[in-house]
Enzyme design. Structure first.
Site, mmCIF file in Angstrom:
data_model
loop_
_atom_site.group_PDB
_atom_site.id
_atom_site.type_symbol
_atom_site.label_atom_id
_atom_site.label_comp_id
_atom_site.label_asym_id
_atom_site.label_seq_id
_atom_site.Cartn_x
_atom_site.Cartn_y
_atom_site.Cartn_z
ATOM 1 N N CYS B 97 -44.278 -17.734 22.489
ATOM 2 C CA CYS B 97 -44.244 -18.091 23.912
ATOM 3 C C CYS B 97 -45.475 -17.570 24.673
ATOM 4 O O CYS B 97 -46.570 -18.035 24.425
ATOM 5 C CB CYS B 97 -42.926 -17.610 24.515
ATOM 6 S SG CYS B 97 -42.514 -18.410 26.053
ATOM 7 N N HIS B 194 -37.771 -18.806 20.795
ATOM 8 C CA HIS B 194 -37.067 -17.532 20.972
ATOM 9 C C HIS B 194 -35.749 -17.634 20.216
ATOM 10 O O HIS B 194 -35.431 -18.659 19.635
ATOM 11 C CB HIS B 194 -36.752 -17.276 22.443
ATOM 12 C CG HIS B 194 -37.946 -17.089 23.318
ATOM 13 N ND1 HIS B 194 -38.775 -16.011 23.214
ATOM 14 C CD2 HIS B 194 -38.430 -17.838 24.338
ATOM 15 C CE1 HIS B 194 -39.729 -16.099 24.129
ATOM 16 N NE2 HIS B 194 -39.540 -17.202 24.825
#
Lengths: 442, 245
Positions: B97, B194
């Site tokens: 990310c 995630h």
């Protein structure tokens, strides 16, 4: 106090009717719909109903419901108090509490972090308690820094009669509160520092530890000197006031250091802002046993469970410390509905390793996420869809416990409360709560 | 203690307090767990922001973080210089990310303006029209790697240049924003997964560990993990969760 304007009185009547209709049709307490109707009929109702009687607003990521209950109980020494019974803490919930509570009672109200900037100007509390800001439901874009910026802007035009009572051990709260004209700093502890790596003033790195608490390695901002301090001396919880007066908080019925820290924040506001007697306040706060069902022992199926609520990694980390030591098994219930946060990745920010040496019963909609987390933590676990179902196979150690701890996320917690056997004899329940509390302290 | 003949992997977790907002610390736990299953010795080094990054790591791990933390991290890693030189020397890098974005040429800062990245891989990130939040499922483009599952939560649209390959093709969710997900360049792997990504995709952890020791690892399945993978993939792909798309 001036009489409430006719329009607002009519609005409250309409709100009451709407709430009653909602209850009759089984849609819940009806506080939210009641609040909506009141505002529709009288847009200025919040200011009218608040008048000058709001003693305190309480906001934080964690501990606001408990702190509100503790302070409301302390304020009760002077007469009737208006507060939320259900934890409804957005505009509608605050409004309903003011509309339906005792008309002349002093108000002590819990307010959602994001709604605080909307509610503060109309309610003009004497004290505004700010506890902590940590990560919570990141899927909703509640980045901590964003909430802090909103608070800071809000406090730049803080109502004149309001004193901010802020936890200076949290650098994020401190940064927000520094823009207020009157602040009473309280060192109320903050073990969770993972959301305060970066100084909001300059973008530099923050360092924790030492006598100064925390400081920015770049711009030098540091913890303000607290007027009140929460301390743990030889395992006893103590609040120390500005005149070095010490108050023992070890006899609180609510478990955990964090509740004693919440009580310190409440005590500082009660004595130094609201002018209440400190000893009486401590005595009254000690009688608070369960807060909106938290720490209550309820019967669900064949088990007697003590219900524990945690909503984010910071509160889970603290909650693990109030559980009985291994090898006592515990139940952990994880949901990921809107009110829980849709993304349970936070499970990896919680030190579940602390539960090693016991069996965890993993349940809730996201029990498989929990199972994988526990696998990596080296914690023995069983995955059970419904541990309360008749005839379900549980670890023998769970059946043998008189009261088993069940920690749950928000919607799981409320699901369990709804399900709890309403016929639990109140006498038995009180006895069990006491026993559970003793067990935690010893 | 490591036995005399066990292979050792040194894993460097970079600024976990700055880059670890979304449970990404779990990736390091997953690496340690998988290493143990394969009989490898994992040595974990956590580098706090402001401390020097060791040069001799086998695998460097960067997680996600808020905008201000991302900018602070990029500044720190760039000034330190050791991550880029270790990667140039063949060390593996896993970046999630915000960590993924900052490996590129530029990424959006808290105000939406482009901030200078580390320039380690040929990607550029600007803003998606709408933040991507939800389950992400993707078909891996690395041969032999099973379907990927994770949770994404980002506002970045990542554009891949000619020198990188996408990690996967998106089946559900947003990923890079153009139907691809993540990027691979040599032993550098960036992704929006995630969950944490490696806990939900242990084969990805094995791939990285394999890069470190120079040989492929045998697949090992664990029932808890497989149950979670099936449940998560089913929520977005339904009955077709394990059928080729």
């Amino acid at each position: 106090m001036p009489p409430t304007p006719f329009r607002t009185r009519a609005a409250v009547l309409a709100g009451r009717t709407a709430s009653a209709a909602s209850r009759l049709t089984g849609r819940g307490e009806g506080l939210v719909v009641g609040g909506k109707v009141i505002l529709k009929v009288s847009p200025g109702a919040m200011r009218d109903l608040a008048g000058d009687r709001v003693a305190a607003l309480v906001s934080a990521t964690n501990g606001k419901t408990s702190t509100t209950r503790l302070l409301a109980t302390a304020v009760g020494q002077t007469g009737p108090v208006v507060t939320q019974e259900t934890g409804a803490n957005m505009t509608d919930g605050v409004l309903s509490a003011l509309a339906y509570g005792h008309p002349r009672g002093q108000a002590v109200l819990e307010v959602d972090e994001a709604y605080l900037p909307l509610i503060l100007p109309d309610t003009r509390p004497r004290a505004l308690l700010l506890g902590n800001l940590t990560r919570d439901q990141l899927d909703r874009m509640n980045e901590v820094a964003m909430v802090a910026r909103k608070w800071r802007t809000m406090l730049e035009s803080c109502p004149e009669r309001t004193t901010v009572v802020a936890n200076c051990d949290d650098p994020i709260v401190t940064w927000a509160a520094r823009s207020a004209p009157r602040v009473l700093w309280v060192s109320a502890g903050q073990n969770w520092t993972a959301d305060a790596s970066v100084c909001l003033e300059c973008g530099g790195l923050l360092r924790f530890g030492g006598v100064e608490g925390w400081r920015c390695t770049s711009c030098g901002q540091q913890r303000p000197e607290p007027a009140w301090r929460f301390q743990i001396d030889d395992g006893r919880f103590t609040a120390v006031g500005p005149d070095r007066r010490r108050f023992d908080l070890s006899d609180l019925a609510l478990p955990g250091w964090f509740n004693a820290a919440n009580a310190t924040l409440a005590l500082a506001a009660a004595t130094d802002v609201l002018g209440l007697d400190a000893r009486t306040s401590v005595q009254r706060m000690a009688t608070v046993t369960a807060v909106s069902g938290r720490y209550e022992v309820r019967t669900i199926g064949a088990l007697d469970v003590r219900l524990l609520l945690a909503k984010n990694p910071a509160s889970w980390s603290e909650l693990l410390t109030v559980m009985p030591p291994a090898p006592a098994p515990v139940i952990i219930t994880i949901n990921a509905n809107d009110a829980d946060g849709r993304d349970p990745s936070w499970l990896w920010d919680v030190p579940f390793e602390k539960l090693r040496g016991r069996t965890v019963i993993a349940t809730g909609d996201r029990r498989r996420d929990l199972a994988v987390r526990l696998l990596h933590a080296g914690v023995d676990h069983v995955v059970i869809e419904d541990p309360y179902a008749p005839g379900v196979e549980l670890p023998a150690s769970a059946r043998d416990l008189e009261v088993i701890d069940c920690a749950a996320t928000y919607t799981a917690f409320h699901g369990l409360r709804t399900r709890a056997d309403a016929r639990t004899d109140p006498q038995t329940r009180r006895r069990k709560v006491r026993r559970a509390a003793t067990r935690v302290v010893s | 203690m490591p036995s005399a003949n066990s292979e050792q992997v040194t894993i460097v977790s970079i600024y976990p307090a700055l880059l670890g907002t979304y449970g990404d610390a779990g990736n390091v736990l997953a690496l340690r767990h998988r290493a143990a299953l394969h009989g490898l010795e994992a040595r974990i080094i956590e580098v706090a922001a402001g401390e020097p990054i060791p040069a001799q790591g086998d695998l460097y791990v960067l997680g996600g973080g808020e905008d201000s933390a991302q900018t602070a991290a990029a500044r720190g890693i760039s000034a330190d210089g050791n991550l880029a030189s270790a990667a140039a020397g063949g060390a593996a890098v896993l970046a999630i990310c915000a960590g993924y974005q900052l490996l590129g040429e530029y990424f959006p800062d808290a105000t939406g303006q482009p901030a200078t990245g580390l320039g380690m891989i040929d990607i550029r990130t600007d803003r998606l029209p709408r933040r991507a939040v939800g389950e992400l499922a993707a078909e891996s483009l690395i041969p032999g790697l099973p379907r990927l599952t994770g949770y994404e939560n980002h506002g970045g649209a990542t554009h891949l240049g000619a020198e990188v390959q996408p990690l996967a093709r998106v089946l559900a969710g947003v990923g890079n924003g153009d139907g691809t997900e993540g990027a691979v360049a040599g032993h550098i792997l960036g992704t929006y997964l995630h969950g944490p990504g490696l806990a939900r995709n242990p084969a990805l952890a094995d791939l990285l560990l394999g890069w470190c020791i120079g040989r492929e690892l045998e697949p090992i399945e664990e029932p808890d993990v497989e149950a979670l993978r099936e449940e998560r993939l089913r929520t977005v792909l339904g009955e077709a969760w394990n059928r080729p798309a």
